[in-house]
Design an enzyme around this catalytic site. Sequence first.
Site, PDB file in Angstrom:
ATOM      1  N   HIS A  44     -27.220  21.303  -0.234  1.00  0.00           N
ATOM      2  CA  HIS A  44     -27.435  21.913  -1.549  1.00  0.00           C
ATOM      3  C   HIS A  44     -26.528  23.112  -1.769  1.00  0.00           C
ATOM      4  O   HIS A  44     -26.369  23.907  -0.855  1.00  0.00           O
ATOM      5  CB  HIS A  44     -28.904  22.340  -1.652  1.00  0.00           C
ATOM      6  CG  HIS A  44     -29.271  22.811  -3.009  1.00  0.00           C
ATOM      7  ND1 HIS A  44     -29.403  21.953  -4.090  1.00  0.00           N
ATOM      8  CD2 HIS A  44     -29.511  24.061  -3.476  1.00  0.00           C
ATOM      9  CE1 HIS A  44     -29.721  22.657  -5.151  1.00  0.00           C
ATOM     10  NE2 HIS A  44     -29.789  23.931  -4.817  1.00  0.00           N
ATOM     11  N   GLU A  62     -26.240  15.138  -2.625  1.00  0.00           N
ATOM     12  CA  GLU A  62     -27.647  15.249  -2.204  1.00  0.00           C
ATOM     13  C   GLU A  62     -28.550  14.357  -3.043  1.00  0.00           C
ATOM     14  O   GLU A  62     -29.655  14.000  -2.632  1.00  0.00           O
ATOM     15  CB  GLU A  62     -28.128  16.708  -2.266  1.00  0.00           C
ATOM     16  CG  GLU A  62     -28.245  17.289  -3.657  1.00  0.00           C
ATOM     17  CD  GLU A  62     -28.780  18.738  -3.659  1.00  0.00           C
ATOM     18  OE1 GLU A  62     -29.720  19.035  -2.908  1.00  0.00           O
ATOM     19  OE2 GLU A  62     -28.230  19.560  -4.419  1.00  0.00           O
ATOM     20  N   CYS A 100       0.825  -1.217   0.000  1.00  0.00           N
ATOM     21  CA  CYS A 100       0.000   0.000   0.000  1.00  0.00           C
ATOM     22  C   CYS A 100       0.857   1.264   0.000  1.00  0.00           C
ATOM     23  O   CYS A 100       0.653   2.167  -0.811  1.00  0.00           O
ATOM     24  CB  CYS A 100      -0.928  -0.017   1.207  1.00  0.00           C
ATOM     25  SG  CYS A 100      -1.893   1.481   1.371  1.00  0.00           S
ATOM     26  N   CYS A 137      -1.544   1.816  -3.033  1.00  0.00           N
ATOM     27  CA  CYS A 137      -2.504   2.895  -2.766  1.00  0.00           C
ATOM     28  C   CYS A 137      -1.898   4.296  -2.700  1.00  0.00           C
ATOM     29  O   CYS A 137      -2.395   5.224  -3.340  1.00  0.00           O
ATOM     30  CB  CYS A 137      -3.209   2.664  -1.434  1.00  0.00           C
ATOM     31  SG  CYS A 137      -3.471   0.952  -1.007  1.00  0.00           S
ATOM     32  N   GLU A 139      -7.010   1.750 -13.170  1.00  0.00           N
ATOM     33  CA  GLU A 139      -6.462   2.951 -12.529  1.00  0.00           C
ATOM     34  C   GLU A 139      -5.233   3.466 -13.270  1.00  0.00           C
ATOM     35  O   GLU A 139      -5.115   4.669 -13.544  1.00  0.00           O
ATOM     36  CB  GLU A 139      -6.117   2.651 -11.060  1.00  0.00           C
ATOM     37  CG  GLU A 139      -7.362   2.475 -10.214  1.00  0.00           C
ATOM     38  CD  GLU A 139      -7.106   2.227  -8.742  1.00  0.00           C
ATOM     39  OE1 GLU A 139      -8.029   2.407  -7.949  1.00  0.00           O
ATOM     40  OE2 GLU A 139      -5.976   1.833  -8.376  1.00  0.00           O
ATOM     41  N   LYS A 154       0.062   5.532  -5.900  1.00  0.00           N
ATOM     42  CA  LYS A 154      -0.979   5.542  -6.946  1.00  0.00           C
ATOM     43  C   LYS A 154      -1.883   6.766  -6.803  1.00  0.00           C
ATOM     44  O   LYS A 154      -2.115   7.497  -7.751  1.00  0.00           O
ATOM     45  CB  LYS A 154      -1.790   4.241  -6.834  1.00  0.00           C
ATOM     46  CG  LYS A 154      -2.938   4.035  -7.805  1.00  0.00           C
ATOM     47  CD  LYS A 154      -4.272   4.594  -7.391  1.00  0.00           C
ATOM     48  CE  LYS A 154      -4.828   4.188  -6.061  1.00  0.00           C
ATOM     49  NZ  LYS A 154      -5.363   2.861  -5.957  1.00  0.00           N
TER      50      LYS A 154
HETATM   51  P1  NDP Z   1      -7.920  -7.939 -10.514  1.00  0.00           P
HETATM   52  O1  NDP Z   1      -8.119  -9.332 -10.089  1.00  0.00           O
HETATM   53  O2  NDP Z   1      -8.797  -6.874  -9.965  1.00  0.00           O
HETATM   54  O3  NDP Z   1      -8.049  -7.853 -12.096  1.00  0.00           O
HETATM   55  C1  NDP Z   1      -7.266  -8.651 -12.938  1.00  0.00           C
HETATM   56  C2  NDP Z   1      -7.612  -8.350 -14.385  1.00  0.00           C
HETATM   57  O4  NDP Z   1      -6.738  -9.095 -15.229  1.00  0.00           O
HETATM   58  C3  NDP Z   1      -9.031  -8.739 -14.749  1.00  0.00           C
HETATM   59  O5  NDP Z   1      -9.522  -7.833 -15.694  1.00  0.00           O
HETATM   60  C4  NDP Z   1      -8.809 -10.124 -15.385  1.00  0.00           C
HETATM   61  O6  NDP Z   1      -9.773 -10.446 -16.328  1.00  0.00           O
HETATM   62  C5  NDP Z   1      -7.503  -9.905 -16.093  1.00  0.00           C
HETATM   63  N1  NDP Z   1      -6.779 -11.146 -16.333  1.00  0.00           N
HETATM   64  C6  NDP Z   1      -6.420 -12.085 -15.450  1.00  0.00           C
HETATM   65  N2  NDP Z   1      -5.744 -13.091 -16.050  1.00  0.00           N
HETATM   66  C7  NDP Z   1      -5.698 -12.766 -17.362  1.00  0.00           C
HETATM   67  C8  NDP Z   1      -5.149 -13.406 -18.504  1.00  0.00           C
HETATM   68  N3  NDP Z   1      -4.557 -14.572 -18.411  1.00  0.00           N
HETATM   69  N4  NDP Z   1      -5.293 -12.790 -19.703  1.00  0.00           N
HETATM   70  C9  NDP Z   1      -5.943 -11.617 -19.790  1.00  0.00           C
HETATM   71  N5  NDP Z   1      -6.469 -10.958 -18.738  1.00  0.00           N
HETATM   72  C10 NDP Z   1      -6.353 -11.524 -17.541  1.00  0.00           C
HETATM   73  O7  NDP Z   1      -6.396  -7.670 -10.246  1.00  0.00           O
HETATM   74  P2  NDP Z   1      -5.541  -6.347 -10.210  1.00  0.00           P
HETATM   75  O8  NDP Z   1      -4.181  -6.798 -10.569  1.00  0.00           O
HETATM   76  O9  NDP Z   1      -6.163  -5.270 -11.017  1.00  0.00           O
HETATM   77  O10 NDP Z   1      -5.624  -5.938  -8.683  1.00  0.00           O
HETATM   78  C11 NDP Z   1      -5.279  -6.870  -7.666  1.00  0.00           C
HETATM   79  C12 NDP Z   1      -5.986  -6.534  -6.374  1.00  0.00           C
HETATM   80  O11 NDP Z   1      -5.407  -5.395  -5.793  1.00  0.00           O
HETATM   81  C13 NDP Z   1      -7.451  -6.187  -6.514  1.00  0.00           C
HETATM   82  O12 NDP Z   1      -8.259  -7.333  -6.518  1.00  0.00           O
HETATM   83  C14 NDP Z   1      -7.703  -5.342  -5.323  1.00  0.00           C
HETATM   84  O13 NDP Z   1      -8.049  -6.180  -4.261  1.00  0.00           O
HETATM   85  C15 NDP Z   1      -6.380  -4.685  -5.053  1.00  0.00           C
HETATM   86  N6  NDP Z   1      -6.383  -3.278  -5.483  1.00  0.00           N
HETATM   87  C16 NDP Z   1      -7.272  -2.403  -4.934  1.00  0.00           C
HETATM   88  C17 NDP Z   1      -7.294  -1.075  -5.330  1.00  0.00           C
HETATM   89  C18 NDP Z   1      -8.279  -0.132  -4.742  1.00  0.00           C
HETATM   90  O14 NDP Z   1      -8.840  -0.416  -3.690  1.00  0.00           O
HETATM   91  N7  NDP Z   1      -8.544   1.021  -5.363  1.00  0.00           N
HETATM   92  C19 NDP Z   1      -6.383  -0.578  -6.330  1.00  0.00           C
HETATM   93  C20 NDP Z   1      -5.501  -1.574  -6.866  1.00  0.00           C
HETATM   94  C21 NDP Z   1      -5.520  -2.867  -6.442  1.00  0.00           C
HETATM   95  P3  NDP Z   1     -11.187 -11.120 -15.947  1.00  0.00           P
HETATM   96  O15 NDP Z   1     -12.032 -10.034 -15.436  1.00  0.00           O
HETATM   97  O16 NDP Z   1     -11.626 -11.691 -17.223  1.00  0.00           O
HETATM   98  O17 NDP Z   1     -10.864 -12.174 -14.910  1.00  0.00           O
END
Ligand code: NDP
Length: 448
Positions: free
Chosen positions: A437, A442, A42, A47, A180, A50
């Site tokens: 407002h 709201e 984080c 976080c 993001e 970012k």
């Molecule tokens: P996510 O699990 O959120 O998303 C992974 C993405 O990669 C999905 O779109 C998935 O597709 C795709 N994907 C996975 N495998 C493949 C593949 N083999 N080929 C193509 N696409 C693929 O993971 P992130 O890495 O984005 O984030 C990890 C975690 O970090 C999040 O789950 C969250 O918990 C945390 N996080 C939280 C944030 C916040 O609170 N703002 C910010 C950043 C991270 P599909 O949908 O088809 O599975």
Amino acid sequence: MTYDFDLFVIGAGSGGIATARRAAEYGAKVGIAEDDRLGGTCVNRGCVPKKLMVYASHFPEHFHDAVGYGWSAVQSQLDWSKMINAVNNEVTRLNGIYQKMLDKSEVQVFRESAQFVDSHTIQVGDRQITAEKILIAVGGKPIKPAIPGLEHAVTSDEMFHLPQQPKHLVVLGGGYIGVEFACILKGLGSEVTVVIRREKILNGFDEDLRDSIQEGMVNHGIRILNNTNITSVEKRDDGSLTLNLDSDEGSIVADTITLSATGRKPRLEGLGLENTKVEVKKGAIAVDHYSQTAEPHIFAVGDCTDRVNLTPVAINEGRVFADTHFGGKSREMSYENIPTAVFSSPEAATVGLTEAEARNQYGDAVQVFRSKFRPMYHTLGGRNERTLMKLVVDGNSDRVLGAHMVGEDAAEIIQGVAIAVKMGATKADFDATIGIHPSSAEEFVTMR
Ligand code: NDP
């Protein structure tokens, strides 16, 4: 049997530090081991840097909007290195603050890797330490799918240290991180293409929210190639990358940087778990509702347990553990109504059930209230930005089951709404609340 420590924590990220400090407050003798910078993902690679980059990415929009309000046009140029240095200096400052906080709490910090020798003994650097209770809070790390040539792609870990701004960033994955970073880099002036294997980004979020964010991203000039897979990546002589696709598009070319944001997995290598009875299921440490592993005195919190991988969840899991075992206040972590935000552009935040989840659980009783409007701020600024607000309600009990928002300050607004949802507020409670407002928020108390 006496031990060196009442509690030894492996991993000084958000979950580990919060637990160590809370247990120490109760008078426990606590040690913590960390072989990287204090603060974990984080603070160092997630976080915090970012969000700072999200702020940086919004300035061009503000400069643009100001003209509609009568300010003269601003010609401003991003100095990439200056931004990266500023962000990383802040991270370093926070590392120092964590050290001070741990010192103040009298938690003994070992800046070394830790490995189980047996279930009560940990090898920390060149010494062996025993502890009555042990907490594993080692977090996670990015994973890359097995696509030939994808070793040339960077992950979110490297995004905060790129020496130059990518001219054309290609992002693989439409989850939190992919979305993001796509929005950040677009805001900072890069050309951005997002490749997703599904129809839409942010699988698992409310459909209206997914549609609105995706629409907003496209509106901001991000190219989204949906229903598309990258089949291979080739490095060209000039350092740029050719990404071969399984769609009619054939291939696309990006400069040196291509972000693979395809999920994360627990970082369990080298922990010596085989020297304990701790079980690993689907690559994550298996725990019960009390974060207890198969070894009754070993616990695990945060991303290494792959439950809900969010910083505040890890912190809460850790504090619940510390309150229960060192504070004499038995508590169980609640995973219901955890609010979360995607710091995309437009920003999105959500709490509770999606409409689809609610319909699954409550059937035809579900009522949906939606409002999509142009916020007042944009009337003079001239940007074509729309805000979406949505309430999902159980018509039988009138309880608000879910609140979703896409638009400016969504995270700030939903955090407040989440308190009401967590308390079990009804739609009538929302309606009885007087709006502030003029505000966007709201709208949540005036929806019909
Ligand atoms: P996510 O699990 O959120 O998303 C992974 C993405 O990669 C999905 O779109 C998935 O597709 C795709 N994907 C996975 N495998 C493949 C593949 N083999 N080929 C193509 N696409 C693929 O993971 P992130 O890495 O984005 O984030 C990890 C975690 O970090 C999040 O789950 C969250 O918990 C945390 N996080 C939280 C944030 C916040 O609170 N703002 C910010 C950043 C991270 P599909 O949908 O088809 O599975």
